[in-house]
Design a protein around this motif. Structure first.
Motif, PDB file in Angstrom:
ATOM      1  N   ASN A 137     -33.023  16.296 -59.961  1.00 55.67           N
ATOM      2  CA  ASN A 137     -31.705  16.808 -59.563  1.00 55.67           C
ATOM      3  C   ASN A 137     -30.713  15.687 -59.284  1.00 55.67           C
ATOM      4  OD1 ASN A 137     -32.886  19.302 -59.711  1.00 55.67           O
ATOM      5  ND2 ASN A 137     -32.626  19.835 -57.555  1.00 55.67           N
ATOM      6  N   TYR A 140     -27.454  11.907 -63.254  1.00 53.80           N
ATOM      7  CA  TYR A 140     -26.023  12.155 -63.437  1.00 53.80           C
ATOM      8  C   TYR A 140     -25.769  13.382 -64.322  1.00 53.80           C
ATOM      9  CZ  TYR A 140     -25.521  10.704 -68.334  1.00 53.80           C
ATOM     10  OH  TYR A 140     -25.589  10.646 -69.705  1.00 53.80           O
ATOM     11  N   SER A 142     -27.948  16.065 -64.553  1.00 51.60           N
ATOM     12  CA  SER A 142     -28.879  17.115 -64.152  1.00 51.60           C
ATOM     13  C   SER A 142     -28.223  18.490 -64.198  1.00 51.60           C
ATOM     14  CB  SER A 142     -29.388  16.846 -62.734  1.00 51.60           C
ATOM     15  OG  SER A 142     -30.100  17.952 -62.231  1.00 51.60           O
ATOM     16  N   ARG A 145     -26.661  19.818 -61.094  1.00 50.52           N
ATOM     17  CA  ARG A 145     -25.320  19.347 -60.746  1.00 50.52           C
ATOM     18  C   ARG A 145     -24.309  19.818 -61.791  1.00 50.52           C
ATOM     19  NH1 ARG A 145     -24.304  14.449 -61.315  1.00 50.52           N
ATOM     20  NH2 ARG A 145     -22.694  14.404 -59.693  1.00 50.52           N
ATOM     21  N   PRO A 148     -20.170  18.865 -62.451  1.00 48.03           N
ATOM     22  CA  PRO A 148     -19.924  17.974 -61.313  1.00 48.03           C
ATOM     23  C   PRO A 148     -18.474  17.507 -61.312  1.00 48.03           C
ATOM     24  CG  PRO A 148     -20.959  16.753 -63.076  1.00 48.03           C
ATOM     25  CD  PRO A 148     -20.936  18.187 -63.516  1.00 48.03           C
ATOM     26  N   SER A 188     -17.298  10.628 -55.605  1.00 46.18           N
ATOM     27  CA  SER A 188     -18.290  11.212 -56.521  1.00 46.18           C
ATOM     28  C   SER A 188     -17.695  11.466 -57.898  1.00 46.18           C
ATOM     29  CB  SER A 188     -18.851  12.518 -55.940  1.00 46.18           C
ATOM     30  OG  SER A 188     -19.645  12.252 -54.797  1.00 46.18           O
ATOM     31  N   GLN A 192     -19.268   9.798 -61.131  1.00 41.64           N
ATOM     32  CA  GLN A 192     -19.674  10.613 -62.277  1.00 41.64           C
ATOM     33  C   GLN A 192     -18.994  10.132 -63.549  1.00 41.64           C
ATOM     34  OE1 GLN A 192     -21.948  13.060 -62.369  1.00 41.64           O
ATOM     35  NE2 GLN A 192     -21.632  13.472 -64.565  1.00 41.64           N
ATOM     36  N   PHE A 209     -27.756  10.343 -57.601  1.00 41.22           N
ATOM     37  CA  PHE A 209     -26.712  11.009 -56.837  1.00 41.22           C
ATOM     38  C   PHE A 209     -27.361  11.726 -55.648  1.00 41.22           C
ATOM     39  CE2 PHE A 209     -24.550  10.096 -60.672  1.00 41.22           C
ATOM     40  CZ  PHE A 209     -23.172  10.187 -60.444  1.00 41.22           C
ATOM     41  N   SER A 211     -27.483  14.017 -52.229  1.00 38.48           N
ATOM     42  CA  SER A 211     -26.797  15.224 -51.757  1.00 38.48           C
ATOM     43  C   SER A 211     -27.471  15.699 -50.478  1.00 38.48           C
ATOM     44  CB  SER A 211     -26.852  16.343 -52.801  1.00 38.48           C
ATOM     45  OG  SER A 211     -26.338  17.554 -52.264  1.00 38.48           O
ATOM     46  N   ASP A 214     -29.484  19.054 -50.748  1.00 44.76           N
ATOM     47  CA  ASP A 214     -30.646  19.173 -51.639  1.00 44.76           C
ATOM     48  C   ASP A 214     -31.811  18.367 -51.065  1.00 44.76           C
ATOM     49  OD1 ASP A 214     -32.557  19.079 -53.662  1.00 44.76           O
ATOM     50  OD2 ASP A 214     -31.074  18.914 -55.269  1.00 44.76           O
TER      51      ASP A 214
END
Length: 422
Positions: A137, A140, A142, A145, A148, A188, A192, A209, A211, A214
């Motif tokens: 997850n 970049y 995933s 996400r 994003p 972010s 990204q 990344f 979070s 998560d």
């Protein structure tokens, strides 16, 4: 005649092998093939023996088994453990002195040196173990996400250009870039955008990344395996080195972050560099870390920064490391120029709120997004060229106070059918 079984212990302390001493097995190495067959028949009088007498090799291509009478499982007789039985009898290779490369039963196999191998136990697959410990997850790209945040075209041009120029300068003396900014400053989205550009240019070594929402990526449990996995994909030799390192030390994932980084990244990348045909200039070198502040625990954030310093920077590995974070204690103290934080002389620091005014980009973002909403709306007022008005946009820009997250939230709200009139 039934075998006269009498256990006899041999070997040094802790060595539990026992021999079956039958009338024929007492002959030891001098016994002939016929005696071996008699021993087998004594142990399993009802078993068929699909072996030729020449070295006891199987007479067919199919695996053959001889059960040991009185045991709770099928055993392959060899130089190994005792086999507990109701009679106290046990089996060994003393009766198989001329046997090579065959199965007697179960999952035990005797090789050409009469060593015992459990064929049921598969060798550890280090790469598979690594995969079980990564956080997909956090990639970049995933699916977790999906959609994003990222920078619109023609926005944040100056800061993106500065970061990409820094990453592209492989020979630059400063190999750590820290970008800090308040919540909603667009960190972010910038990270990204940088990740996607690096990936399309073939220079993205790895990206993580964090979070806070998560549990698979709000801590350091999976951080190093996730980094190692991505780096290993770029060179099959490095992948093999990682696989072997895990197989040699399966509990590596329980070690400290620094120990994992040293074992799975530093040592193995140096091993890769030692290959005469390795071209370090062609290896993807961008290492991106977003949302350090979303890693639970300031002490853990500090541990990761210290690990990056001691393992990656001090060992002069050829990575360009870009970290984005809110200016929380861990990174703020490490970069503090007044107290000479340990990262201050080693890092290039971009402070979004100080150096880059996002007002212009926020204005452009809102114009584009709201005009797009109007063009899709069934409300004739929204479809009018006069919507949104300059006054409307300026009110929103002022309310945003330089925070992209405000503008993005306004757009997400207005694009829903309830507000957009669709």
């Amino acid at each position: 005649m039934a075998a006269n079984l009498k256990p006899e212990k041999t070997g040094g302390p802790g060595f539990k092998r026992q021999r079956l001493l039958s009338p024929s097995s007492r002959a030891r190495d001098g016994q002939d093939d016929e005696a071996i067959a008699q021993d087998l028949q004594a142990l399993a009088p009802d078993a068929s023996l699909p072996y030729s007498l020449e070295g006891l090799t199987p007479s067919s291509a199919e695996e053959s088994h001889v059960p040991v009478v009185g045991t709770k499982r099928r055993y392959t007789g060899a130089t190994a453990e005792n086999v507990a039985s109701s009679t106290g009898a046990s089996a060994s290779t003393s009766m198989f002195s001329r046997a090579r490369n065959f199965h007697v039963g179960g999952n035990i196999q005797i090789d050409s040196s009469q060593h015992v191998h459990n064929t049921q136990d598969k060798s550890i697959d280090g790469w598979k173990m690594l995969l079980e410990n990564i956080a997909p997850n956090a990639f970049y790209n995933s699916g977790a996400r999906y959609d994003p945040p990222k920078c619109d075209e023609d926005t944040r041009v100056e800061v993106i250009s500065e970061i990409m120029d820094w990453i592209g300068d492989r020979e630059g003396p400063t190999r750590l870039l820290c970008m800090t900014g308040a919540a909603g400053a667009g960190k972010s989205a910038l990270q990204q955008t940088i990740a996607e550009r690096c990936a399309s240019s073939g220079i993205l070594g790895c990206a993580v990344f964090f979070s806070s929402q998560d549990p698979t990526r709000n801590n350091l449990s999976h951080f190093i395996p996730t980094i190692a996995f991505q780096l290993g994909k770029h060179d099959p030799r490095l992948r093999d080195y990682i696989k072997e390192a895990v197989e040699e030390d399966p509990p590596i994932f329980t070690r400290t972050v620094r120990a994992q980084m040293d074992t799975l990244v530093v040592r193995l990348f140096k091993q890769l560099q030692a290959n005469v045909d390795f071209d370090v200039g062609s290896f993807p070198h961008a290492m991106l870390i977003d949302g350090l502040d979303e890693c639970v625990g300031e002490e853990r954030q500090a541990e990761l920064l210290a690990t990056i310093k001691h393992c990656l920077l001090d060992n002069d590995l050829p990575f360009r490391i870009f970290i984005a974070s809110r200016p929380e204690w861990a990174i703020r103290s490490a970069l503090n120029p007044e107290t000479r934080g340990y990262l201050y002389p080693l890092a290039y620091h971009i402070q979004l709120s100080d150096k880059y005014d996002a007002t212009k980009d926020i204005r452009l973002y809102l114009w584009r997004r709201l005009q797009d909403i109007g063009s899709r709306s069934y409300d004739p007022r929204a479809r009018s060229k006069s919507w949104p008005t300059v006054e409307d946009i300026e009110k929103l820009v002022l309310a945003a106070s330089g925070q992209f997250v405000f503008a993005a939230t306004i757009f997400k709200c207005l694009r829903t059918p309830k507000f957009s009139g669709r």
